[in-house]
Design an enzyme around this catalytic site. Structure first.
Site, short mmCIF file in Angstrom:
data_model
loop_
_atom_site.label_atom_id
_atom_site.label_comp_id
_atom_site.label_asym_id
_atom_site.label_seq_id
_atom_site.Cartn_x
_atom_site.Cartn_y
_atom_site.Cartn_z
N LEU A 125 95.30 27.78 24.63
CA LEU A 125 95.99 28.75 25.50
C LEU A 125 97.47 28.43 25.67
O LEU A 125 98.14 29.02 26.50
CB LEU A 125 95.31 28.80 26.87
N TYR A 133 107.59 11.55 23.05
CA TYR A 133 107.03 12.66 22.27
C TYR A 133 107.03 12.30 20.78
O TYR A 133 105.99 12.37 20.10
CB TYR A 133 107.90 13.90 22.53
N GLN A 179 101.41 27.84 23.72
CA GLN A 179 102.32 28.74 23.02
C GLN A 179 101.74 29.22 21.68
O GLN A 179 101.95 30.36 21.28
CB GLN A 179 103.66 28.04 22.79
N1 LIG Z 1 105.79 25.17 20.34
C1 LIG Z 1 106.64 24.48 19.60
O1 LIG Z 1 107.83 24.83 19.45
C2 LIG Z 1 106.17 23.27 18.88
C3 LIG Z 1 107.01 22.64 17.97
C4 LIG Z 1 106.57 21.51 17.32
C5 LIG Z 1 105.29 21.02 17.57
N2 LIG Z 1 104.48 21.65 18.48
C6 LIG Z 1 103.17 21.07 18.74
O2 LIG Z 1 102.16 22.05 18.66
C7 LIG Z 1 101.13 21.77 19.59
C8 LIG Z 1 100.85 23.00 20.41
O3 LIG Z 1 102.07 23.43 20.97
P1 LIG Z 1 102.14 24.50 22.13
O4 LIG Z 1 103.57 24.85 22.26
O5 LIG Z 1 101.12 25.53 21.92
O6 LIG Z 1 101.72 23.57 23.38
P2 LIG Z 1 101.47 24.05 24.89
O7 LIG Z 1 101.93 22.94 25.75
O8 LIG Z 1 102.01 25.40 25.10
O9 LIG Z 1 99.87 24.14 24.95
C9 LIG Z 1 99.07 23.02 25.04
C10 LIG Z 1 97.74 23.42 25.64
O10 LIG Z 1 96.94 22.24 25.76
C11 LIG Z 1 96.15 22.39 26.92
N3 LIG Z 1 95.64 21.10 27.39
C12 LIG Z 1 96.22 20.22 28.23
N4 LIG Z 1 95.39 19.19 28.47
C13 LIG Z 1 94.27 19.41 27.77
C14 LIG Z 1 93.02 18.71 27.63
N5 LIG Z 1 92.79 17.56 28.27
N6 LIG Z 1 92.08 19.26 26.81
C15 LIG Z 1 92.31 20.42 26.16
N7 LIG Z 1 93.44 21.12 26.27
C16 LIG Z 1 94.41 20.63 27.07
C17 LIG Z 1 97.05 23.05 27.93
O11 LIG Z 1 96.28 23.70 28.92
C18 LIG Z 1 97.85 24.02 27.05
O12 LIG Z 1 97.27 25.31 27.07
C19 LIG Z 1 101.60 20.56 20.39
O13 LIG Z 1 101.03 19.40 19.84
C20 LIG Z 1 103.08 20.54 20.15
O14 LIG Z 1 103.59 19.22 20.22
C21 LIG Z 1 104.89 22.76 19.13
C1 LIG Z 2 102.84 14.97 24.80
O1 LIG Z 2 103.03 16.17 24.03
C2 LIG Z 2 103.97 17.08 24.60
C3 LIG Z 2 103.98 18.39 23.82
O2 LIG Z 2 103.54 18.26 22.55
C4 LIG Z 2 105.33 16.41 24.68
O3 LIG Z 2 106.26 17.31 25.21
C5 LIG Z 2 105.23 15.15 25.52
O4 LIG Z 2 106.48 14.49 25.54
C6 LIG Z 2 104.18 14.24 24.93
N1 LIG Z 2 104.06 13.04 25.76
C7 LIG Z 2 103.57 11.89 25.29
C8 LIG Z 2 103.51 10.76 26.26
O5 LIG Z 2 103.17 11.76 24.16
#
Ligand SMILES: NC(=O)c1ccc[n+]([C@@H]2O[C@H](COP(=O)([O-])OP(=O)(O)OC[C@H]3O[C@@H](n4cnc5c(N)ncnc54)[C@H](O)[C@@H]3O)[C@@H](O)[C@H]2O)c1
Ligand SMILES: *[C@@H]1O[C@H](CO)[C@@H](O)[C@H](O)[C@H]1NC(C)=O
Length: 378
Positions: free
Chosen positions: A67, A198, A69
């Site tokens: 749920l 991160y 991004q």
């Molecule tokens: N959006 C970006 O621009 C971007 C860029 C590079 C990498 N990423 C990576 O892609 C992944 C997803 O990104 P995003 O933007 O959709 O993240 P987001 O933070 O929007 O979504 C993460 C989801 O994880 C859920 N969550 C939190 N704790 C949880 C748990 N214990 N069990 C299950 N779900 C849980 C949250 O409710 C949330 O809906 C992340 O690993 C992020 O680092 C995103």
């Molecule tokens: C966990 O992941 C989120 C989003 O991917 C990032 O913004 C955050 O800094 C991370 N924190 C750690 C402790 O890994």
């Protein structure tokens, strides 16, 4: 003698690489979490009384953290290709009603291994997309919890993927590079000494997945996403989030205050390209992959360049610059450009959105959203 070796070594390697027939053939029964049964055997039992068992061309997919991004949009694309029922979204949040209408949603906490395992077994999952994370804004305030969700959660899905013979996708980021990495461009393989928590946890994920791939044949797949730009989500406090905020500001107040310097160039990507890359990478036959972690690129721009492009549509946009030292330092340590030549060569990656297409799509999507919400458009 030597030429014999030269012929036989690659031939043996080809024969050994049965991976294109199924990723698990190379498994050397790891004894993770005390389970030592063979996933192959189990799936053979299942085949007897089941004709719709998921296979390579018809996977059954679980998305964790679905749920956020990226999850809902990815599910939509995968459901079009593989059928609504074959893509299961999960999260620990309660979804809005429209999510339920699009296909199966289940509660899944990545910290609860047994619950995850139950889902994988009951739904006969074959691919897992691991999107759960704790956002940076929250993450910096509660590092212990973020560490648990990001790192323990990752360990759980790695173990589960190994145990249940899943194809596992884990996203990484431009943040996995640091000030000592080559920046323009950053290649797939180079020094990675990020200075944010991160980045450190993402490098850990890349290395753990690759280790389990080399040691046990885990079908681990990881893409380093650039900053992802989407009209559907509210920007958070991340380092690349100005590039989403600026579109909202252009159509509301007409003024954007940027927390980065005007000339800060970073790799960015339209969310449509990000989803397509993920799907195409997951579909690539294992034998085409020379790496397990790939950079993917689409464009690189500075705040000034994106503002100039937006002004072609919204001429009155005013941008002021007030760099935030923390995010500026992070951005200065990240790649300016990604070298994605390996992804292009190995599995045919090619981006579709450049800066021009990105800007006109973002403006028209946000424009439509504002009008249908009854908000004024400047
Ligand atoms: N959006 C970006 O621009 C971007 C860029 C590079 C990498 N990423 C990576 O892609 C992944 C997803 O990104 P995003 O933007 O959709 O993240 P987001 O933070 O929007 O979504 C993460 C989801 O994880 C859920 N969550 C939190 N704790 C949880 C748990 N214990 N069990 C299950 N779900 C849980 C949250 O409710 C949330 O809906 C992340 O690993 C992020 O680092 C995103
Ligand atoms: C966990 O992941 C989120 C989003 O991917 C990032 O913004 C955050 O800094 C991370 N924190 C750690 C402790 O890994």
């Amino acid at each position: 003698m030597l030429s014999g070796v030269r012929v036989w070594v690659p031939l043996a390697a080809t024969l050994f690489r049965t991976s294109c027939l199924g990723g698990c053939n190379r498994m050397r029964s790891p004894q993770f979490r005390g389970f030592s049964w063979s996933p192959r055997l189990i799936s053979r039992w299942n085949t007897r009384d089941s004709i719709d068992l998921p296979n390579e061309d018809n996977p059954r997919i679980l998305i964790t953290g679905g749920l956020g991004q990226l999850g809902v949009g990815l599910a939509e694309i995968l459901r079009k290709q593989y059928g609504k029922e074959n893509v299961i979204l999960s999260d620990i949040k309660k979804p809005p009603p429209e999510v339920y209408q699009c296909g199966p949603f289940v509660y899944a906490d990545v910290l609860d291994y047994k619950n995850l395992r139950e889902l994988v077994v009951n739904y006969r999952i074959t691919w897992l997309v691991h999107y759960s994370a704790l956002l940076s804004v929250v993450g910096e305030a509660n590092v212990a919890l973020a560490r648990k969700i990001n790192i323990t959660g990752l360990h759980n899905v790695l173990d589960l993927a190994l145990e249940s013979c899943l194809r596992l996708f884990v996203p990484s980021t431009i943040g996995a590079f640091g000030p000592t990495s080559p920046r323009d461009p950053a290649p797939d393989l180079c020094v990675q000494r990020p200075r944010t928590i991160y980045g450190v946890s993402k490098v850990h994920g890349e290395l753990m997945g690759e280790y389990l791939h080399h040691k046990y044949g885990l079908d681990f797949r990881c893409l380093r996403y650039p900053g992802v730009i989407s009209a559907n989500t509210q920007p958070g406090g991340g380092t690349t989030d100005y590039a989403v905020q600026i579109f909202h500001d252009a159509l509301s107040t007409g003024h954007h205050e940027c927390y980065l310097r005007a000339d800060t160039r970073l790799p960015m990507m339209h969310i449509g390209d990000c989803h397509r890359a993920t799907v195409e990478f997951m579909q690539a036959p294992e034998c085409q992959l020379s790496l397990r972690t790939y950079n993917i690129a689409a464009m690189s721009f500075t705040p000034e360049e994106v503002a100039t492009e937006i002004r072609k549509h919204v001429p009155h946009l005013k941008v002021t610059y007030n760099p935030d030292p923390v995010r500026q330092t992070i951005a200065d340590s990240w790649p300016v450009r990604f070298d994605d030549s390996n992804a292009r060569r190995d599995w045919g990656w090619k981006s579709m959105y450049g800066l021009e297409e990105l800007v006109s799509d973002m403006l028209s999507s946000i424009h439509d959203k504002r009008t249908s919400a009854g908000l004024p458009v400047s």
